[in-house]
Motif scaffolding. Structure first.
Motif, PDB file in Angstrom:
ATOM      1  N   MET A   1       0.839  -1.190   0.000  1.00  0.00           N
ATOM      2  CA  MET A   1       0.000   0.000   0.000  1.00  0.00           C
ATOM      3  C   MET A   1       0.880   1.249   0.000  1.00  0.00           C
ATOM      4  N   PRO A   2       0.491   2.260  -0.738  1.00  0.00           N
ATOM      5  CA  PRO A   2       1.270   3.501  -0.781  1.00  0.00           C
ATOM      6  C   PRO A   2       1.223   4.262   0.543  1.00  0.00           C
ATOM      7  N   ASP A   3       2.186   5.170   0.688  1.00  0.00           N
ATOM      8  CA  ASP A   3       2.280   5.981   1.903  1.00  0.00           C
ATOM      9  C   ASP A   3       1.328   7.164   1.898  1.00  0.00           C
ATOM     10  N   VAL A   4       0.499   7.268   0.901  1.00  0.00           N
ATOM     11  CA  VAL A   4      -0.379   8.420   0.742  1.00  0.00           C
ATOM     12  C   VAL A   4      -1.831   7.930   0.653  1.00  0.00           C
ATOM     13  N   SER A   5      -2.731   8.685   1.266  1.00  0.00           N
ATOM     14  CA  SER A   5      -4.151   8.323   1.202  1.00  0.00           C
ATOM     15  C   SER A   5      -4.745   8.832  -0.118  1.00  0.00           C
ATOM     16  N   LEU A   6      -5.944   8.401  -0.413  1.00  0.00           N
ATOM     17  CA  LEU A   6      -6.611   8.885  -1.620  1.00  0.00           C
ATOM     18  C   LEU A   6      -6.862  10.388  -1.555  1.00  0.00           C
ATOM     19  N   PHE A   7      -7.152  10.895  -0.367  1.00  0.00           N
ATOM     20  CA  PHE A   7      -7.356  12.337  -0.199  1.00  0.00           C
ATOM     21  C   PHE A   7      -6.062  13.092  -0.496  1.00  0.00           C
ATOM     22  N   GLU A   8      -4.934  12.584   0.006  1.00  0.00           N
ATOM     23  CA  GLU A   8      -3.642  13.220  -0.277  1.00  0.00           C
ATOM     24  C   GLU A   8      -3.286  13.111  -1.756  1.00  0.00           C
ATOM     25  N   LEU A   9      -3.627  11.981  -2.370  1.00  0.00           N
ATOM     26  CA  LEU A   9      -3.393  11.811  -3.800  1.00  0.00           C
ATOM     27  C   LEU A   9      -4.170  12.862  -4.586  1.00  0.00           C
ATOM     28  N   PHE A  10      -5.423  13.062  -4.214  1.00  0.00           N
ATOM     29  CA  PHE A  10      -6.231  14.105  -4.841  1.00  0.00           C
ATOM     30  C   PHE A  10      -5.560  15.467  -4.653  1.00  0.00           C
ATOM     31  N   GLY A  11      -5.084  15.760  -3.454  1.00  0.00           N
ATOM     32  CA  GLY A  11      -4.437  17.041  -3.167  1.00  0.00           C
ATOM     33  C   GLY A  11      -3.176  17.259  -3.978  1.00  0.00           C
ATOM     34  N   ILE A  12      -2.390  16.215  -4.155  1.00  0.00           N
ATOM     35  CA  ILE A  12      -1.167  16.322  -4.951  1.00  0.00           C
ATOM     36  C   ILE A  12      -1.506  16.719  -6.385  1.00  0.00           C
ATOM     37  N   PHE A  13      -2.476  16.036  -6.972  1.00  0.00           N
ATOM     38  CA  PHE A  13      -2.807  16.318  -8.363  1.00  0.00           C
ATOM     39  C   PHE A  13      -3.613  17.595  -8.527  1.00  0.00           C
ATOM     40  N   PHE A  14      -4.340  17.990  -7.500  1.00  0.00           N
ATOM     41  CA  PHE A  14      -4.997  19.291  -7.531  1.00  0.00           C
ATOM     42  C   PHE A  14      -3.934  20.388  -7.567  1.00  0.00           C
ATOM     43  N   TYR A  15      -2.890  20.240  -6.751  1.00  0.00           N
ATOM     44  CA  TYR A  15      -1.765  21.184  -6.730  1.00  0.00           C
ATOM     45  C   TYR A  15      -1.097  21.255  -8.098  1.00  0.00           C
ATOM     46  N   VAL A  16      -0.827  20.107  -8.694  1.00  0.00           N
ATOM     47  CA  VAL A  16      -0.182  20.075 -10.004  1.00  0.00           C
ATOM     48  C   VAL A  16      -1.081  20.722 -11.054  1.00  0.00           C
ATOM     49  N   GLY A  17      -2.354  20.410 -11.036  1.00  0.00           N
ATOM     50  CA  GLY A  17      -3.282  21.006 -11.991  1.00  0.00           C
ATOM     51  C   GLY A  17      -3.430  22.505 -11.806  1.00  0.00           C
ATOM     52  N   LEU A  18      -3.329  22.960 -10.570  1.00  0.00           N
ATOM     53  CA  LEU A  18      -3.479  24.380 -10.273  1.00  0.00           C
ATOM     54  C   LEU A  18      -2.278  25.196 -10.742  1.00  0.00           C
ATOM     55  N   PHE A  19      -1.087  24.638 -10.586  1.00  0.00           N
ATOM     56  CA  PHE A  19       0.124  25.393 -10.896  1.00  0.00           C
ATOM     57  C   PHE A  19       0.796  24.998 -12.203  1.00  0.00           C
ATOM     58  N   ALA A  20       0.202  24.117 -12.982  1.00  0.00           N
ATOM     59  CA  ALA A  20       0.784  23.718 -14.263  1.00  0.00           C
ATOM     60  C   ALA A  20       0.347  24.683 -15.356  1.00  0.00           C
TER      61      ALA A  20
END
Length: 89
Positions: free
Chosen positions: A1-20
């Motif tokens: 299992m990854p070290d990140v939750s689904l909520f954190e995964l969403f947050g990571i990609f939200f950040y990338v989508g916001l600043f890309a």
């Protein structure tokens, strides 16, 4: 299992989508800085994902989000990561 939750995964990609600002190729650099640096995927996996994302139809950033999410959590992770990437735009 990854070290990140689904909520954190969403947050990571939200950040990338916001600043890309500038398209999917900019997202590749942001993804490398966030996903690889956190140890969620190895650098070798990342480079393979870039090659596959560029060779499949569609935006590179969204393809990367789907691929990373799927590799971590399966279909559910692919959907969550893709929504996170697309939502800011």
């Amino acid at each position: 299992m990854p070290d990140v939750s689904l909520f954190e995964l969403f947050g990571i990609f939200f950040y990338v989508g916001l600043f890309a600002v500038g398209g999917g190729l900019v997202a590749i650099t942001l993804l490398q800085q966030t996903v690889v640096a956190r140890g969620l995927i190895s650098p070798e996996q990342f480079y393979n994902m870039v090659a596959i994302s560029e060779s499949t139809p569609g935006p590179v950033g969204i393809n990367m989000a789907t691929y990373v999410g799927y590799s971590l959590y399966g279909i559910k992770g692919g959907i969550i990561a893709t929504i996170g990437q697309v939502l800011p735009s």
